[in-house]
Design an enzyme around this catalytic site. Structure first.
Site, mmCIF file in Angstrom:
data_model
loop_
_atom_site.group_PDB
_atom_site.id
_atom_site.type_symbol
_atom_site.label_atom_id
_atom_site.label_comp_id
_atom_site.label_asym_id
_atom_site.label_seq_id
_atom_site.Cartn_x
_atom_site.Cartn_y
_atom_site.Cartn_z
ATOM 1 N N LYS A 4 -22.113 -15.574 -25.467
ATOM 2 C CA LYS A 4 -22.432 -16.939 -24.696
ATOM 3 C C LYS A 4 -23.322 -16.447 -23.661
ATOM 4 C CE LYS A 4 -19.803 -18.714 -21.445
ATOM 5 N NZ LYS A 4 -20.443 -18.888 -19.966
ATOM 6 N N ASN A 5 -22.948 -15.504 -22.911
ATOM 7 C CA ASN A 5 -23.762 -14.997 -21.545
ATOM 8 C C ASN A 5 -24.812 -14.365 -22.060
ATOM 9 O OD1 ASN A 5 -21.599 -16.437 -20.092
ATOM 10 N ND2 ASN A 5 -20.702 -14.670 -19.295
ATOM 11 N N CYS B 152 -18.039 -23.010 -13.848
ATOM 12 C CA CYS B 152 -16.649 -22.971 -13.503
ATOM 13 C C CYS B 152 -16.525 -22.900 -12.109
ATOM 14 C CB CYS B 152 -16.116 -21.773 -14.107
ATOM 15 S SG CYS B 152 -16.103 -21.766 -15.964
ATOM 16 N N ARG C 127 -20.490 -20.096 -5.353
ATOM 17 C CA ARG C 127 -21.393 -19.860 -6.361
ATOM 18 C C ARG C 127 -22.866 -20.363 -5.873
ATOM 19 N NH1 ARG C 127 -19.661 -20.608 -12.604
ATOM 20 N NH2 ARG C 127 -20.810 -18.467 -12.734
ATOM 21 N N ASP D 285 -14.550 -11.582 -15.852
ATOM 22 C CA ASP D 285 -14.342 -12.695 -16.911
ATOM 23 C C ASP D 285 -13.196 -12.358 -17.858
ATOM 24 O OD1 ASP D 285 -17.928 -13.526 -17.772
ATOM 25 O OD2 ASP D 285 -16.559 -13.924 -15.947
ATOM 26 N N ARG E 240 -16.191 -24.528 -23.983
ATOM 27 C CA ARG E 240 -17.470 -24.265 -23.750
ATOM 28 C C ARG E 240 -17.794 -22.768 -23.968
ATOM 29 N NH1 ARG E 240 -18.030 -24.354 -17.333
ATOM 30 N NH2 ARG E 240 -19.835 -23.368 -18.124
HETATM 31 C C1 EPZ Z 1 -22.499 -14.703 -14.680
HETATM 32 O O1 EPZ Z 1 -22.355 -15.391 -13.494
HETATM 33 C C2 EPZ Z 1 -21.764 -15.186 -15.727
HETATM 34 N N1 EPZ Z 1 -22.062 -16.493 -16.264
HETATM 35 C C3 EPZ Z 1 -20.297 -15.098 -15.333
HETATM 36 O O2 EPZ Z 1 -19.554 -15.519 -16.364
HETATM 37 C C4 EPZ Z 1 -19.714 -13.928 -14.915
HETATM 38 O O3 EPZ Z 1 -18.609 -14.070 -14.460
HETATM 39 C C5 EPZ Z 1 -20.649 -13.364 -13.683
HETATM 40 O O4 EPZ Z 1 -21.976 -13.409 -14.156
HETATM 41 C C6 EPZ Z 1 -20.460 -11.953 -13.288
HETATM 42 O O5 EPZ Z 1 -20.207 -11.051 -14.168
HETATM 43 C C7 EPZ Z 1 -23.022 -16.278 -17.280
HETATM 44 O O6 EPZ Z 1 -23.967 -15.557 -17.356
HETATM 45 C C8 EPZ Z 1 -23.533 -17.711 -17.749
HETATM 46 P P1 EPZ Z 1 -23.393 -13.503 -10.312
HETATM 47 P P2 EPZ Z 1 -23.491 -15.571 -12.414
HETATM 48 O O7 EPZ Z 1 -24.670 -14.228 -9.865
HETATM 49 O O8 EPZ Z 1 -24.648 -15.195 -12.880
HETATM 50 C C9 EPZ Z 1 -22.470 -14.375 -5.904
HETATM 51 C C10 EPZ Z 1 -18.000 -16.805 -17.681
HETATM 52 O O9 EPZ Z 1 -16.923 -17.281 -17.448
HETATM 53 N N2 EPZ Z 1 -24.035 -15.128 -5.596
HETATM 54 O O10 EPZ Z 1 -23.519 -12.129 -10.816
HETATM 55 O O11 EPZ Z 1 -23.163 -16.855 -11.647
HETATM 56 C C11 EPZ Z 1 -21.506 -15.351 -6.650
HETATM 57 O O12 EPZ Z 1 -21.178 -16.271 -6.026
HETATM 58 C C12 EPZ Z 1 -18.843 -16.961 -16.608
HETATM 59 O O13 EPZ Z 1 -18.623 -16.667 -18.948
HETATM 60 C C13 EPZ Z 1 -24.471 -15.169 -4.311
HETATM 61 O O14 EPZ Z 1 -23.804 -14.950 -3.224
HETATM 62 O O15 EPZ Z 1 -22.765 -14.447 -11.550
HETATM 63 C C14 EPZ Z 1 -20.495 -13.984 -7.118
HETATM 64 O O16 EPZ Z 1 -19.697 -14.078 -5.847
HETATM 65 C C15 EPZ Z 1 -18.147 -17.307 -15.269
HETATM 66 N N3 EPZ Z 1 -25.780 -15.831 -4.365
HETATM 67 C C16 EPZ Z 1 -21.263 -12.795 -7.030
HETATM 68 O O17 EPZ Z 1 -22.609 -13.198 -6.506
HETATM 69 C C17 EPZ Z 1 -26.405 -16.123 -5.649
HETATM 70 O O18 EPZ Z 1 -27.527 -16.294 -5.570
HETATM 71 C C18 EPZ Z 1 -21.593 -12.625 -8.658
HETATM 72 O O19 EPZ Z 1 -22.419 -13.715 -9.211
HETATM 73 C C19 EPZ Z 1 -25.905 -15.635 -6.898
HETATM 74 C C20 EPZ Z 1 -24.552 -15.127 -6.899
#
Ligand code: EPZ
Length: 419
Positions: free
Chosen positions: A22-23, A116, A121, A306, A397
């Site tokens: 998915k990701n 989620c 986020r 995850d 999802r």
């Molecule tokens: C991706 O989310 C995945 N989703 C998530 O999987 C996964 O848990 C996550 O990466 C971490 O591996 C998809 O790929 C669709 P991040 P993403 O940006 O990109 C903070 C699932 O269950 N952050 O790496 O949103 C954020 O709040 C989903 O399949 C900021 O502060 O994750 C988090 O604490 C859930 N500012 C950390 O960084 C930003 O602009 C990592 O988030 C962006 C993120």
């Protein structure tokens, strides 16, 4: 109303074909917009989030068609740059349209992303890098409006590692004039996959999989065919379902190279596995929860956040004492309350959950996010009696035909509905 009904305890034995990731699929679908013509994504999972991304792409003029596990995206004509709120607010990945639409047509209006509820986020890292590349981005009433005449290559360092922000920057850099150097990038396999897709379509990229990625933007790009890799999180979920039930589960199409952190924990729990000719065979006959086992989630190649909830469910069902520390999202223990309804003995202090495994019993529970829902399935399969999991849409999802796959392993999991 709909729910999953599971009767346990059941030992899971047999083999399942691991779905496409998915990701990995979602950012690649957004990236297809960069190329006029039809991209064909093979092994694209047929799940709700992919269908939502199809809806988003269709809203800007893309023609989508599915044939078996292949998704055809004809991105020849982009007719509109305003994306309806509904689909965009359903998931996090809609934010990828910022980078790809700015690259393709220099403008996009889209709702702030959903996804989620596992933390705040924010998207500040996405916005910062795109503005650095020349985009003007305005946010009001929950809508993002972005535009730029020409994206320009930059040398940019992310303040913190972010999968989505790295992906958005890559999508913008692919359409930018000049060279972009991105530093402190995420290193997840999904980043490597997106870069492989972009390179197969003519974009010059170096460094994917490391924390420094260099992209030479290009306007001459062509669409083509691409195979989505196995979903390492879905594979890990089924591995943990087998572990909790002391079964023997074979994951067809899994790539253990992307699953090393989980496999290390699995071996510490007494799990045994072997990999050959595309099949990951697991044997959980001796699986226990060793006293004092500690697991910490982290950026790749650390233990994936995850799989934190699915691991917690497996810990809960196995005798022993272990702890799990969540270091990526600030609110990813919401499934603890639901597991407790099944008799789980979990105590949370700050970002660490202490789990004393014991026999679980069936209960009526509700999924509150995608991976938390999968955790409740794992617990239900190991619990004695009937478990009903409400809000099954969360699970659907990201997991393709989960009930069918669980039944294929001997589990008793059925979708129920009343009008
Ligand atoms: C991706 O989310 C995945 N989703 C998530 O999987 C996964 O848990 C996550 O990466 C971490 O591996 C998809 O790929 C669709 P991040 P993403 O940006 O990109 C903070 C699932 O269950 N952050 O790496 O949103 C954020 O709040 C989903 O399949 C900021 O502060 O994750 C988090 O604490 C859930 N500012 C950390 O960084 C930003 O602009 C990592 O988030 C962006 C993120």
């Amino acid at each position: 109303m709909e729910w999953y009904e599971i009767e346990g305890p059941t030992r899971l034995d047999g083999k399942i074909a691991v779905q496409g990731s998915k990701n990995a699929a979602l950012p690649v679908m957004a990236a297809a917009l960069l190329f006029s013509g039809t991209s064909v994504l093979r092994r694209c999972p047929d799940i709700a989030d992919v269908r939502t991304m199809e809806e988003i792409l269709e809203s800007v003029g893309v023609c989508t068609r599915r044939e078996g596990d292949a998704l055809y995206l004809d991105c020849t004509d982009i007719k509109c740059t305003v994306i309806p709120r509904g689909p965009a607010e359903k998931m996090r990945s809609s934010v990828m349209l910022l980078g790809s639409m700015l690259s393709r047509c220099g403008s996009v209006t889209i709702a702030c992303p959903g996804g989620c509820t596992i933390g705040k986020r924010p998207i500040d890292l996405h916005i910062r890098v795109l503005e650095e590349m020349g985009a003007k981005i305005r946010m009001e009433h929950g809508m993002l409006s972005a535009s730029c005449k020409t994206l320009r290559g930059v040398d940019f360092t992310f303040e913190k590692s972010s999968v989505g922000a790295t992906e958005n920057a890559l999508l913008a850099a692919a359409g930018a004039v000049g060279t972009t150097v991105l530093r402190n990038c995420a290193r997840e396999p999904e980043i490597v996959c997106l870069c492989r897709f972009l390179k197969s379509m003519g974009i010059c990229i170096q460094g994917e999989g490391s924390d420094v990625i260099c992209v030479s933007g290009s306007v001459c790009r062509s669409a083509g065919e691409f195979e989505i890799p196995a979903d390492r999180i879905a594979a890990g979920t089924y591995l943990l379902a087998g572990a909790a039930s002391h079964g023997q589960v074979t994951l067809e199409g899994a790539d253990p190279g992307d699953m090393t952190a989980l496999l290390e924990v699995y071996q510490k729990m007494g799990g045994q596995y072997e990999y050959n000719s595309g099949k990951l065979r697991t044997d959980s006959g001796r699986v226990r929860l060793p006293e004092g086992l500690q697991v910490r989630t982290g950026c790749y190649p650390g233990f994936p956040t995850d799989l934190q909830s699915p691991l917690m469910a497996a810990f809960s069902a196995l005798s022993g004492l272990g702890s799990i520390e969540e270091n990526i999202f600030e609110d990813r223990f919401r499934t603890v309350g639901e597991l407790r309804r099944m008799g789980a003995d979990i105590s949370v202090s700050g970002s660490t959950a202490q789990v004393r495994g014991r026999a679980l019993h069936g209960a009526d529970v509700s999924a509150c996010d995608l991976r938390g829902g999968a955790a409740l399935v794992i617990a239900g399969l190991s619990a004695g009696g009937i478990t009903r999991i409400y809000n099954p849409q969360y699970i659907e999802r990201g997991y393709e035909l989960m009930d069918e796959k669980i039944r294929g392993l001997g589990g008793r999991m059925y979708k129920r509905r009343i009008p």
